[in-house]
Design a protein around this motif. Sequence first.
Motif, PDB file in Angstrom:
ATOM      1  N   ALA A   1       0.777  -1.468   0.014  1.00  0.00           N
ATOM      2  CA  ALA A   1       0.087  -0.068  -0.079  1.00  0.00           C
ATOM      3  C   ALA A   1       0.977   1.325   0.271  1.00  0.00           C
ATOM      4  O   ALA A   1       0.661   2.344  -0.730  1.00  0.00           O
ATOM      5  CB  ALA A   1      -1.059   0.067   1.192  1.00  0.00           C
ATOM      6  N   GLU A   2       1.768   1.099   0.927  1.00  0.00           N
ATOM      7  CA  GLU A   2       2.787   2.310   0.856  1.00  0.00           C
ATOM      8  C   GLU A   2       3.386   2.420  -0.590  1.00  0.00           C
ATOM      9  O   GLU A   2       3.578   3.629  -1.107  1.00  0.00           O
ATOM     10  CB  GLU A   2       3.845   2.378   2.061  1.00  0.00           C
ATOM     11  CG  GLU A   2       3.289   2.634   3.339  1.00  0.00           C
ATOM     12  CD  GLU A   2       2.556   1.379   4.057  1.00  0.00           C
ATOM     13  OE1 GLU A   2       2.556   0.182   3.189  1.00  0.00           O
ATOM     14  OE2 GLU A   2       1.443   1.454   4.839  1.00  0.00           O
ATOM     15  N   ALA A   3       3.803   1.320  -0.921  1.00  0.00           N
ATOM     16  CA  ALA A   3       4.662   1.622  -2.259  1.00  0.00           C
ATOM     17  C   ALA A   3       3.870   1.968  -3.187  1.00  0.00           C
ATOM     18  O   ALA A   3       4.069   2.836  -4.237  1.00  0.00           O
ATOM     19  CB  ALA A   3       5.191   0.175  -2.704  1.00  0.00           C
ATOM     20  N   LEU A   4       2.586   1.481  -3.348  1.00  0.00           N
ATOM     21  CA  LEU A   4       1.529   1.987  -4.290  1.00  0.00           C
ATOM     22  C   LEU A   4       1.386   3.350  -4.465  1.00  0.00           C
ATOM     23  O   LEU A   4       1.386   4.331  -5.464  1.00  0.00           O
ATOM     24  CB  LEU A   4       0.002   1.271  -4.181  1.00  0.00           C
ATOM     25  CG  LEU A   4      -0.959   1.711  -5.043  1.00  0.00           C
ATOM     26  CD1 LEU A   4      -0.477   1.582  -6.475  1.00  0.00           C
ATOM     27  CD2 LEU A   4      -2.037   0.948  -4.779  1.00  0.00           C
TER      28      LEU A   4
ATOM     29  N   SER B   1      -1.819  -5.092  -8.239  1.00  0.00           N
ATOM     30  CA  SER B   1      -2.422  -6.399  -7.554  1.00  0.00           C
ATOM     31  C   SER B   1      -1.835  -7.321  -8.613  1.00  0.00           C
ATOM     32  O   SER B   1      -1.527  -8.691  -8.009  1.00  0.00           O
ATOM     33  CB  SER B   1      -3.990  -6.303  -8.014  1.00  0.00           C
ATOM     34  OG  SER B   1      -4.475  -5.295  -6.990  1.00  0.00           O
ATOM     35  N   HIS B   2      -1.950  -7.061  -9.793  1.00  0.00           N
ATOM     36  CA  HIS B   2      -1.653  -8.366 -10.706  1.00  0.00           C
ATOM     37  C   HIS B   2      -0.084  -8.525 -11.029  1.00  0.00           C
ATOM     38  O   HIS B   2       0.358  -9.571 -11.374  1.00  0.00           O
ATOM     39  CB  HIS B   2      -2.027  -8.097 -12.194  1.00  0.00           C
ATOM     40  CG  HIS B   2      -3.661  -8.145 -12.321  1.00  0.00           C
ATOM     41  ND1 HIS B   2      -4.384  -9.413 -12.482  1.00  0.00           N
ATOM     42  CD2 HIS B   2      -4.594  -7.456 -12.201  1.00  0.00           C
ATOM     43  CE1 HIS B   2      -5.548  -9.104 -12.469  1.00  0.00           C
ATOM     44  NE2 HIS B   2      -5.911  -7.839 -12.311  1.00  0.00           N
TER      45      HIS B   2
ATOM     46  N   VAL C   1      -6.564 -10.116  -6.530  1.00  0.00           N
ATOM     47  CA  VAL C   1      -6.149 -11.324  -7.306  1.00  0.00           C
ATOM     48  C   VAL C   1      -5.408 -12.333  -6.277  1.00  0.00           C
ATOM     49  O   VAL C   1      -4.554 -11.789  -5.417  1.00  0.00           O
ATOM     50  CB  VAL C   1      -5.386 -11.210  -8.664  1.00  0.00           C
ATOM     51  CG1 VAL C   1      -6.303 -10.514  -9.662  1.00  0.00           C
ATOM     52  CG2 VAL C   1      -4.115 -10.362  -8.320  1.00  0.00           C
ATOM     53  N   LEU C   2      -5.285 -13.464  -6.727  1.00  0.00           N
ATOM     54  CA  LEU C   2      -4.572 -14.661  -5.803  1.00  0.00           C
ATOM     55  C   LEU C   2      -3.139 -14.684  -6.485  1.00  0.00           C
ATOM     56  O   LEU C   2      -2.378 -15.096  -5.642  1.00  0.00           O
ATOM     57  CB  LEU C   2      -5.512 -15.952  -5.630  1.00  0.00           C
ATOM     58  CG  LEU C   2      -6.749 -15.977  -4.953  1.00  0.00           C
ATOM     59  CD1 LEU C   2      -7.397 -17.276  -5.018  1.00  0.00           C
ATOM     60  CD2 LEU C   2      -6.435 -15.514  -3.392  1.00  0.00           C
ATOM     61  N   THR C   3      -3.083 -14.833  -7.773  1.00  0.00           N
ATOM     62  CA  THR C   3      -1.549 -15.069  -8.482  1.00  0.00           C
ATOM     63  C   THR C   3      -1.405 -13.917  -9.203  1.00  0.00           C
ATOM     64  O   THR C   3      -2.349 -13.613  -9.990  1.00  0.00           O
ATOM     65  CB  THR C   3      -2.040 -16.569  -9.042  1.00  0.00           C
ATOM     66  OG1 THR C   3      -2.839 -16.300 -10.095  1.00  0.00           O
ATOM     67  CG2 THR C   3      -1.782 -17.733  -8.124  1.00  0.00           C
ATOM     68  N   PRO C   4      -0.224 -14.072  -9.593  1.00  0.00           N
ATOM     69  CA  PRO C   4       0.645 -12.696 -10.296  1.00  0.00           C
ATOM     70  C   PRO C   4      -0.140 -13.133 -11.880  1.00  0.00           C
ATOM     71  O   PRO C   4       0.425 -14.274 -12.081  1.00  0.00           O
ATOM     72  CB  PRO C   4       1.926 -12.565 -10.067  1.00  0.00           C
ATOM     73  CG  PRO C   4       2.121 -13.384  -8.741  1.00  0.00           C
ATOM     74  CD  PRO C   4       0.896 -14.244  -8.605  1.00  0.00           C
TER      75      PRO C   4
END
Length: 207
Positions: free
Chosen positions: A94-97, A124-125, A132-135
Amino acid sequence: MAPNLSHAERHIHALALAKECVALGARLRTVGYMTGLPHGQLTHLFFTDCTVAQRGRAPDSPDWYHSANLLNRTEASIFASIYRRIRELGFGPAEALVAGYRHYRTVCCHQPRIHFDRAFDLASHLDGLWTVLTPSFSLVTCPVCSSQYMTAIGAAPATNHECPFCKLLMRYRRDPRIQTCFPAHTVADVTALQLSAMTLAKFMFRD
Ligand SMILES: [Zn+2]
């Protein structure tokens, strides 16, 4: 966030993060994922105007990125590269975003093509987070200009045929849209984010 924070401190931190996200243009759904705060509380505090709170469909970046135009792919990769570098410094997603999105906006000398909700979806991706669960994206390094750009996870391009930065530099002289979005005097700044691409840019724009 430090694990030994009290509940009150975590809540204050989440509210401060929510305020920053809203200021950057995040929608309610995005702020909810990033802060863990309940929608009712977020609506009450930040989204009292319902027409502002919901704006169309949430981004779906894997389909979008692979069919996006060159400028959008370039800016998405600039954001993703900044985000990744901040993550590698040890900051949470969150901080990096938030920090990465702010920095991305400072290198855009025009209206940013990547809005905050898109940046959230890209992150997220990239990391398999939040929605999402997986990149489904990874960042790869171009073997020609050494810039980092996003591609489908698992891909390992041996050439620069996918690299948006190489394409951008190749098209620069004959494409007024690219010249408008990346004026020559700013290209060095943009490519500075991409490290060694700067050398190529200086070579191309030195006259
Ligand atoms: Zn390249």
